[in-house]
Scaffold this motif. Structure first.
Motif, PDB file in Angstrom:
ATOM      1  N   ASP A  99       0.823  -1.214   0.000  1.00  0.00           N
ATOM      2  CA  ASP A  99       0.000   0.000   0.000  1.00  0.00           C
ATOM      3  C   ASP A  99       0.861   1.269   0.000  1.00  0.00           C
ATOM      4  O   ASP A  99       0.791   2.081   0.920  1.00  0.00           O
ATOM      5  N   PRO A 100       1.679   1.466  -1.045  1.00  0.00           N
ATOM      6  CA  PRO A 100       2.585   2.607  -1.055  1.00  0.00           C
ATOM      7  C   PRO A 100       1.883   3.957  -0.978  1.00  0.00           C
ATOM      8  O   PRO A 100       2.457   4.915  -0.449  1.00  0.00           O
ATOM      9  N   GLU A 101       0.674   4.047  -1.450  1.00  0.00           N
ATOM     10  CA  GLU A 101      -0.035   5.325  -1.414  1.00  0.00           C
ATOM     11  C   GLU A 101      -0.168   5.858   0.010  1.00  0.00           C
ATOM     12  O   GLU A 101      -0.066   7.063   0.246  1.00  0.00           O
ATOM     13  N   THR A 102      -0.340   4.959   0.981  1.00  0.00           N
ATOM     14  CA  THR A 102      -0.484   5.409   2.368  1.00  0.00           C
ATOM     15  C   THR A 102       0.780   5.191   3.204  1.00  0.00           C
ATOM     16  O   THR A 102       0.918   5.815   4.255  1.00  0.00           O
ATOM     17  N   THR A 103       1.706   4.329   2.762  1.00  0.00           N
ATOM     18  CA  THR A 103       2.870   4.017   3.601  1.00  0.00           C
ATOM     19  C   THR A 103       4.168   4.680   3.155  1.00  0.00           C
ATOM     20  O   THR A 103       5.103   4.790   3.944  1.00  0.00           O
ATOM     21  N   LEU A 104       4.245   5.131   1.911  1.00  0.00           N
ATOM     22  CA  LEU A 104       5.504   5.674   1.406  1.00  0.00           C
ATOM     23  C   LEU A 104       5.962   6.906   2.179  1.00  0.00           C
ATOM     24  O   LEU A 104       7.172   7.124   2.352  1.00  0.00           O
ATOM     25  N   ALA A 105       5.039   7.699   2.691  1.00  0.00           N
ATOM     26  CA  ALA A 105       5.411   8.878   3.481  1.00  0.00           C
ATOM     27  C   ALA A 105       6.161   8.486   4.751  1.00  0.00           C
ATOM     28  O   ALA A 105       6.981   9.252   5.262  1.00  0.00           O
ATOM     29  N   THR A 106       5.932   7.287   5.259  1.00  0.00           N
ATOM     30  CA  THR A 106       6.673   6.778   6.417  1.00  0.00           C
ATOM     31  C   THR A 106       7.944   6.067   5.981  1.00  0.00           C
ATOM     32  O   THR A 106       9.000   6.226   6.590  1.00  0.00           O
ATOM     33  N   VAL A 107       7.853   5.301   4.904  1.00  0.00           N
ATOM     34  CA  VAL A 107       8.975   4.473   4.448  1.00  0.00           C
ATOM     35  C   VAL A 107      10.131   5.326   3.920  1.00  0.00           C
ATOM     36  O   VAL A 107      11.293   5.097   4.276  1.00  0.00           O
ATOM     37  N   TRP A 108       9.851   6.293   3.056  1.00  0.00           N
ATOM     38  CA  TRP A 108      10.903   7.025   2.354  1.00  0.00           C
ATOM     39  C   TRP A 108      11.880   7.748   3.292  1.00  0.00           C
ATOM     40  O   TRP A 108      13.094   7.613   3.125  1.00  0.00           O
ATOM     41  N   PRO A 109      11.419   8.492   4.299  1.00  0.00           N
ATOM     42  CA  PRO A 109      12.383   9.157   5.191  1.00  0.00           C
ATOM     43  C   PRO A 109      13.281   8.169   5.952  1.00  0.00           C
ATOM     44  O   PRO A 109      14.464   8.450   6.190  1.00  0.00           O
ATOM     45  N   VAL A 110      12.760   7.011   6.318  1.00  0.00           N
ATOM     46  CA  VAL A 110      13.574   6.014   7.017  1.00  0.00           C
ATOM     47  C   VAL A 110      14.625   5.459   6.061  1.00  0.00           C
ATOM     48  O   VAL A 110      15.789   5.288   6.439  1.00  0.00           O
ATOM     49  N   MET A 111      14.248   5.212   4.816  1.00  0.00           N
ATOM     50  CA  MET A 111      15.221   4.733   3.841  1.00  0.00           C
ATOM     51  C   MET A 111      16.377   5.717   3.719  1.00  0.00           C
ATOM     52  O   MET A 111      17.537   5.310   3.613  1.00  0.00           O
ATOM     53  N   GLN A 112      16.076   7.006   3.734  1.00  0.00           N
ATOM     54  CA  GLN A 112      17.110   8.027   3.576  1.00  0.00           C
ATOM     55  C   GLN A 112      18.126   8.009   4.722  1.00  0.00           C
ATOM     56  O   GLN A 112      19.276   8.417   4.542  1.00  0.00           O
ATOM     57  N   GLU A 113      17.735   7.508   5.888  1.00  0.00           N
ATOM     58  CA  GLU A 113      18.669   7.388   7.016  1.00  0.00           C
ATOM     59  C   GLU A 113      19.826   6.450   6.672  1.00  0.00           C
ATOM     60  O   GLU A 113      20.918   6.584   7.205  1.00  0.00           O
ATOM     61  N   PHE A 114      19.581   5.495   5.780  1.00  0.00           N
ATOM     62  CA  PHE A 114      20.562   4.466   5.454  1.00  0.00           C
ATOM     63  C   PHE A 114      21.200   4.678   4.079  1.00  0.00           C
ATOM     64  O   PHE A 114      22.143   3.991   3.731  1.00  0.00           O
ATOM     65  N   TRP A 115      20.674   5.607   3.306  1.00  0.00           N
ATOM     66  CA  TRP A 115      21.034   5.756   1.905  1.00  0.00           C
ATOM     67  C   TRP A 115      22.450   6.249   1.695  1.00  0.00           C
ATOM     68  O   TRP A 115      23.112   5.853   0.756  1.00  0.00           O
ATOM     69  N   GLY A 116      22.921   7.166   2.542  1.00  0.00           N
ATOM     70  CA  GLY A 116      24.266   7.704   2.375  1.00  0.00           C
ATOM     71  C   GLY A 116      24.324   8.799   1.321  1.00  0.00           C
ATOM     72  O   GLY A 116      23.317   9.174   0.723  1.00  0.00           O
ATOM     73  N   PRO A 117      25.532   9.293   1.057  1.00  0.00           N
ATOM     74  CA  PRO A 117      25.699  10.409   0.114  1.00  0.00           C
ATOM     75  C   PRO A 117      25.680   9.931  -1.340  1.00  0.00           C
ATOM     76  O   PRO A 117      25.837   8.744  -1.614  1.00  0.00           O
ATOM     77  N   PRO A 118      25.518  10.872  -2.283  1.00  0.00           N
ATOM     78  CA  PRO A 118      25.590  10.506  -3.695  1.00  0.00           C
ATOM     79  C   PRO A 118      26.998  10.054  -4.051  1.00  0.00           C
ATOM     80  O   PRO A 118      27.933  10.372  -3.327  1.00  0.00           O
ATOM     81  N   PRO A 119      27.162   9.323  -5.121  1.00  0.00           N
ATOM     82  CA  PRO A 119      26.116   8.915  -6.064  1.00  0.00           C
ATOM     83  C   PRO A 119      25.271   7.782  -5.485  1.00  0.00           C
ATOM     84  O   PRO A 119      25.791   6.885  -4.825  1.00  0.00           O
ATOM     85  N   TYR A 120      23.979   7.851  -5.744  1.00  0.00           N
ATOM     86  CA  TYR A 120      23.031   6.888  -5.199  1.00  0.00           C
ATOM     87  C   TYR A 120      22.926   5.660  -6.090  1.00  0.00           C
ATOM     88  O   TYR A 120      23.188   5.728  -7.287  1.00  0.00           O
ATOM     89  N   PRO A 121      22.512   4.520  -5.514  1.00  0.00           N
ATOM     90  CA  PRO A 121      22.275   3.336  -6.352  1.00  0.00           C
ATOM     91  C   PRO A 121      21.009   3.523  -7.182  1.00  0.00           C
ATOM     92  O   PRO A 121      20.207   4.416  -6.916  1.00  0.00           O
ATOM     93  N   THR A 122      20.847   2.663  -8.180  1.00  0.00           N
ATOM     94  CA  THR A 122      19.585   2.666  -8.918  1.00  0.00           C
ATOM     95  C   THR A 122      18.485   2.169  -7.981  1.00  0.00           C
ATOM     96  O   THR A 122      18.763   1.475  -6.995  1.00  0.00           O
ATOM     97  N   LEU A 123      17.248   2.523  -8.284  1.00  0.00           N
ATOM     98  CA  LEU A 123      16.134   2.145  -7.412  1.00  0.00           C
ATOM     99  C   LEU A 123      14.918   1.775  -8.243  1.00  0.00           C
ATOM    100  O   LEU A 123      14.538   2.507  -9.151  1.00  0.00           O
TER     101      LEU A 123
END
Length: 132
Positions: free
Chosen positions: A83-107
């Protein structure tokens, strides 16, 4: 035929054996990591979504570390979100905690209807370190 070069993170081998898949396989300089979810040590889902995403990344990082890698070595990411329409607002910021600096991987992000009791799963391909 060559056997698969399987990577097991510490403390999780029984869970993988029970479910009959490899957490990661080394091949041709790459590490192919199976989808990681926010499962506790006993395999049950972390109930709160943000905590589940963090735990999925912790489980992913344990697999990467067991192969001598880190998230900086990741070149390709696939995420599966219920259900990304309702959960992505929670998921995306948490993912960014682990993402690190650019260059970013493909997604690649995929909305799904079911993940066996989980709401988030992450699957990656990483470069293996060059032997010295």
């Amino acid at each position: 035929m060559a056997r698969r070069d399987v990577v097991f993170p510490p403390g999780r081998q029984a869970l993988y054996e029970q479910n009959r898949y490899s957490p990661a396989v080394r091949a041709n300089g790459l590490l192919f990591v199976s989808g990681q979810v926010g499962s506790r040590a006993d395999g049950t889902p972390e109930p709160e979504l943000a905590a589940q995403v963090r735990l999925a990344f912790q489980n992913l990082n344990a697999v990467l570390a067991a192969a001598g890698c880190s998230f900086e070595d990741v070149v390709d990411v696939s995420v599966f979100v219920v259900d990304p329409e309702t959960t992505l607002a929670t998921v995306w910021p948490v993912m960014q905690e682990f993402w690190g600096p650019p260059p970013y991987p493909t997604l690649t992000g995929v909305g799904v209807t079911w993940l066996s009791g989980f709401q988030f799963e992450i699957k990656v391909v990483a470069r293996l370190p060059t032997p010295t």
